[in-house]
Design an enzyme around this catalytic site. Structure first.
Site, PDB file in Angstrom:
ATOM      1  N   GLU A  45       0.850  -1.179   0.000  1.00  0.00           N
ATOM      2  CA  GLU A  45       0.000   0.000   0.000  1.00  0.00           C
ATOM      3  C   GLU A  45       0.888   1.232   0.000  1.00  0.00           C
ATOM      4  O   GLU A  45       1.919   1.269   0.674  1.00  0.00           O
ATOM      5  CB  GLU A  45      -0.897   0.004   1.241  1.00  0.00           C
ATOM      6  CG  GLU A  45      -1.895   1.139   1.324  1.00  0.00           C
ATOM      7  CD  GLU A  45      -1.381   2.377   2.043  1.00  0.00           C
ATOM      8  OE1 GLU A  45      -2.068   3.413   1.990  1.00  0.00           O
ATOM      9  OE2 GLU A  45      -0.289   2.319   2.657  1.00  0.00           O
ATOM     10  N   ASP A  47       0.804   5.854  -0.986  1.00  0.00           N
ATOM     11  CA  ASP A  47      -0.016   7.041  -1.159  1.00  0.00           C
ATOM     12  C   ASP A  47       0.546   7.909  -2.275  1.00  0.00           C
ATOM     13  O   ASP A  47       1.766   8.051  -2.401  1.00  0.00           O
ATOM     14  CB  ASP A  47      -0.038   7.861   0.131  1.00  0.00           C
ATOM     15  CG  ASP A  47      -0.406   7.034   1.340  1.00  0.00           C
ATOM     16  OD1 ASP A  47      -1.601   6.803   1.543  1.00  0.00           O
ATOM     17  OD2 ASP A  47       0.515   6.604   2.070  1.00  0.00           O
ATOM     18  N   HIS A  60       2.578  10.460   1.727  1.00  0.00           N
ATOM     19  CA  HIS A  60       1.322  10.412   2.471  1.00  0.00           C
ATOM     20  C   HIS A  60       0.830  11.786   2.907  1.00  0.00           C
ATOM     21  O   HIS A  60      -0.285  12.199   2.581  1.00  0.00           O
ATOM     22  CB  HIS A  60       1.469   9.509   3.698  1.00  0.00           C
ATOM     23  CG  HIS A  60       0.253   9.494   4.578  1.00  0.00           C
ATOM     24  ND1 HIS A  60       0.055  10.409   5.596  1.00  0.00           N
ATOM     25  CD2 HIS A  60      -0.851   8.685   4.583  1.00  0.00           C
ATOM     26  CE1 HIS A  60      -1.103  10.166   6.189  1.00  0.00           C
ATOM     27  NE2 HIS A  60      -1.667   9.129   5.587  1.00  0.00           N
ATOM     28  N   GLU A 119      -3.290   4.546  -2.859  1.00  0.00           N
ATOM     29  CA  GLU A 119      -4.273   5.439  -2.242  1.00  0.00           C
ATOM     30  C   GLU A 119      -4.064   6.863  -2.744  1.00  0.00           C
ATOM     31  O   GLU A 119      -2.958   7.398  -2.681  1.00  0.00           O
ATOM     32  CB  GLU A 119      -4.176   5.407  -0.720  1.00  0.00           C
ATOM     33  CG  GLU A 119      -5.194   6.335  -0.069  1.00  0.00           C
ATOM     34  CD  GLU A 119      -5.110   6.378   1.447  1.00  0.00           C
ATOM     35  OE1 GLU A 119      -5.629   7.351   2.035  1.00  0.00           O
ATOM     36  OE2 GLU A 119      -4.523   5.449   2.041  1.00  0.00           O
ATOM     37  N   ASP A 240       2.354  -2.354   9.196  1.00  0.00           N
ATOM     38  CA  ASP A 240       3.668  -1.720   9.140  1.00  0.00           C
ATOM     39  C   ASP A 240       4.785  -2.759   9.199  1.00  0.00           C
ATOM     40  O   ASP A 240       5.928  -2.467   8.838  1.00  0.00           O
ATOM     41  CB  ASP A 240       3.847  -0.751  10.318  1.00  0.00           C
ATOM     42  CG  ASP A 240       2.808   0.359  10.335  1.00  0.00           C
ATOM     43  OD1 ASP A 240       2.387   0.787   9.248  1.00  0.00           O
ATOM     44  OD2 ASP A 240       2.417   0.785  11.441  1.00  0.00           O
TER      45      ASP A 240
END
Length: 251
Positions: A45, A47, A60, A119, A240
């Protein structure tokens, strides 16, 4: 490494490296992504957001201060300046010199290596075609079947679906009631619903799974939680520490 198609990958509990392996290396950097691969995450994942000159970059926070030491918003900072910043020293001097990646750099690295959950952060400027540009970059790198596009901004997800009928979409949920996010997921023909772990309750999984949707929980960093939430029907876990929890998931 041969990428596993989503339909097969989603049959078992996924371990998704949160911003890479952000417990071991500075989040959203190449070091963190390489660490996630090393620790056998099923997916990564990350950002993305737009710079002042409309380049997608992997970061992020909306402000560069925490991870890059410069108090400027990403959306008003040009790529040329962002590329000079140190994105690793805040985590440890060992990672001094890590740079903010562009989306193009990230996709080139991930191709034929690992699946991605991308994301989308921040506000998207009007009339610049940011979503078609994003989709074109994914397609160019032949990653369309190996990404999930997610966002807390459901308007962005609707725009994605408008331009691409089949690319996997993940509905990110915060406090929205289940009837609302489920309706949105069905309207978007989403692949998955991404919930805060505390929202996972007994009986919820059947309501979601009845519609052929997957449930991914964030952020899960303990082995006992993996077991508990798997028993409740969760399909995947953002973590994480992908290496730490990978071997504790149910077989």
């Amino acid at each position: 490494m041969t990428l596993i198609p989503f339909k097969r990958l989603a049959q078992s509990n996924l371990i998704i490296g949160h911003r890479g392996a952000s417990g071991y290396a500075p989040e959203n950097t190449l070091a963190s992504f390489n660490e996630a691969v090393k620790r056998q995450a099923d997916m990564i994942e990350l950002d993305i957001q737009l710079t002042a000159d409309h380049h997608w970059v992997v970061i992020h926070d909306l402000n560069l201060k925490r991870t890059c030491g410069v108090s400027k918003k990403v959306r008003i900072t040009p790529l040329s300046l962002i590329k000079t910043l140190d994105a690793g020293s805040w985590f440890s001097a060992v990672f001094s010199g890590e740079r903010v990646l562009t989306l193009e750099e990230l996709l080139a690295w991930a191709k034929n290596k690992i699946n991605l959950n991308i994301e989308i952060k921040g506000k998207l400027p009007k009339r610049i075609g940011s979503i078609p540009t994003l989709l074109a970059k994914i397609s160019k790198n032949q990653m369309t079947k190996n990404v999930i596009l997610s966002s807390f901004n459901w308007k962005v997800l609707r725009e994605i679906r408008h331009f691409h009928r089949t690319i996997p979409i993940g509905i990110l949920v915060n406090r929205e009631p289940h009837f609302l996010y489920l309706r949105e997921a069905l309207d978007l023909k989403a692949f998955s619903i991404h919930l805060p772990k505390h929202r996972m309750k007994k009986g919820l999984s059947s309501k979601i799974h009845d519609h052929k949707l997957k449930i991914f929980l964030y952020t899960v960093n303990r082995a006992d939680e993996i077991k508990a939430y798997s028993a409740l029907g969760a399909d995947g876990f953002f973590s994480d520490y992908p290496g730490l929890i990978r071997y504790e998931r149910p077989i």
